[in-house]
Structures are given as C-alpha cells and as structure tokens.
Design an enzyme around this catalytic site. Sequence first.
Site, PDB file in Angstrom:
ATOM      1  N   HIS A  76       3.161  50.946  62.020  1.00 45.67           N
ATOM      2  CA  HIS A  76       3.508  49.594  61.528  1.00 45.67           C
ATOM      3  C   HIS A  76       3.597  48.739  62.802  1.00 45.67           C
ATOM      4  CE1 HIS A  76       5.681  46.377  59.678  1.00 45.67           C
ATOM      5  NE2 HIS A  76       6.710  46.437  60.604  1.00 45.67           N
ATOM      6  N   CYS A  86       0.304  45.234  57.238  1.00 49.24           N
ATOM      7  CA  CYS A  86       1.018  44.677  58.234  1.00 49.24           C
ATOM      8  C   CYS A  86       0.428  44.145  59.736  1.00 49.24           C
ATOM      9  CB  CYS A  86       2.292  45.396  58.653  1.00 49.24           C
ATOM     10  SG  CYS A  86       1.908  47.086  59.236  1.00 49.24           S
TER      11      CYS A  86
END
Length: 299
Positions: free
Chosen positions: A123, A201
């Site tokens: 992430h 993301c």
Amino acid sequence: PPHRQHANRQPQGGDEDGPRRPFADLCGMIGNNMSPSVLAALMVESEGDVSKALEMYVKRKAEDRLPPQSAEDNVTAEEYYLRPERPVPVICNVYDLSWGQDKDGKKKKTNSGLTGVGLGVYHSGIEVYGREFSFGYSDDGSTGVFEVPCKCAAGVMPNITFKESVVMGTLNRSRFELDHLLQRLSVKYRGDTYDLVRRNCNHFANELCVCLVGKKIPGYINRPANMGRVLLNTIQGPAAAFGKIMDGVKGGGKRREHPEGRDTPSVMVVPAPAPELAAAGTREEVPSRGDGSHGQLRQ
C-alpha cells in the site's frame, strides 16, 4: 480561521469537499478537543481498535505522555494560503500488507520471501505538509481518496505495516493550491471505481506524485498489479484470483466501471491563489509557471 474550518469540516456527502478525513471525523464525534494526529498515532498502536485507543488516550493524558501533535493541527489562515518560504518535501510512504500473527504476536508480512524475487504487495500514500493521501475502496459512491497524518494509514487499515519513506522531490505550492488539486482527484477517484489490478491505491499515489513533482513512484510498489494488468489484457480474464489475495484489506477485488456517461474530469494545473488572497500579504509574487521545475503541479 478559514483553514481550520476547512480542515476539520464534517462530511458533506460530496466529492467536491476533497479527501475523506477519518481521524478528524472521529475526533469530531468524540469531542473533548482531541487532536486528529494524536488519535491517529494511538490508533496505529492499537492496530485500529478505537476502544483501546481511547483507553490509551485517557491513561496517557493523565500521565502527560500523549504523542505530540502535528504542526498541521495549528496552521494559521496566512500559512494556509501563502506559499512556503522553503520547498516542501513530497514523500511516498510505503506499507507492507500482512495477515494474522506469528507465534510472538507480531503481524505476518505477506511480502516475506517475495521481495527477493522482485515482487511484493504494498500500500502507498503521498505525504505533503505532514498530510498523507491515499485511495481505497468504498461502495457508497463517494470519494475513495482519504487523508491521514503522515505514516498513520495503519490506524484505519490494520492489515498494513509501515515499511519505508521515499523522498520523491519538493514542492513550492501552498496548502490551498494542494487542496485544490486534491478536490479534483477526489472527484475522479470515487471509491466504487477501485480495482485491484487497474485502479488501486498505488495508481492514485503515482498520479498524485506526477502532478506534484513530475516523477512516478518507485516501480516495485505496483509491480504485481502491472503484471496482472498485462496478463488480463492478454487473456481477457477476470481479476478474481488477484482479488482473493487482497480479501479483507480493500473490501474486495471486484472490478467496477464508471457509470455510463459519467464525466470524469482530468487533472489540471492548479491555479495560483486569487488576487485578493495574494493582496492580503504574500511572501512572493505568484507567477504562472511553465518551466517544468519542481513545484509545478502538472497534468
């Protein structure tokens, strides 16, 4: 001041308001003038457990051992609208994904053994002015862009662990100009358009980084998704297999398309503050720049 009203506003139900601010919203519900940056630090420590974080807050406040507040909690209106005296670092914060715990009670990292062969599942978020911006799944049609204090994404996503920070460049734009850009991206990146392979993301972090400093995030961060996209484009298969890897972290990997006819605005160069703001007192004249130097917010 206008900035404090802007930063601490409650959700208005529209993407035009910019990124979601989960910690600021939670502080508004709790009351007691709790600082979002303090709550965020405690939420990271409690691995997303709100009740445990509040117990820690009460205990440490009594012992005068609360985490320090972020300087962004007390930005004045003048600081919000003026450009900085010195360039501000733009940083890509990278997080490992993890599931479960080992025998010592520590999170098991998904990437163990993968980094040696050039793979890994991560992430990422972009940090500017101590504020970190990222993108995640939601099914209510609102923006998937959210803001947390720097390095605190694990407070709202317990299945990630901070890995490292990569300095991408510097920015000489104001907080006002930054927020103007983020409002545009918040409309573009709705939560129900999240796709594990084609729009995750890391895709958002990469686009924001290019807009701010003209550079892409490190290639290793989104390599599995890039490989998966090539494969899917080749065989026209579903992304279900990839979705299972991320199950429970992003709410599912089902591909969601833009509704037919949806006009998704492109990212444009952020305009300089209005003349009346500049006239109120600026440290430097705000020219229109096009030389490609650091600080130019690009398409």
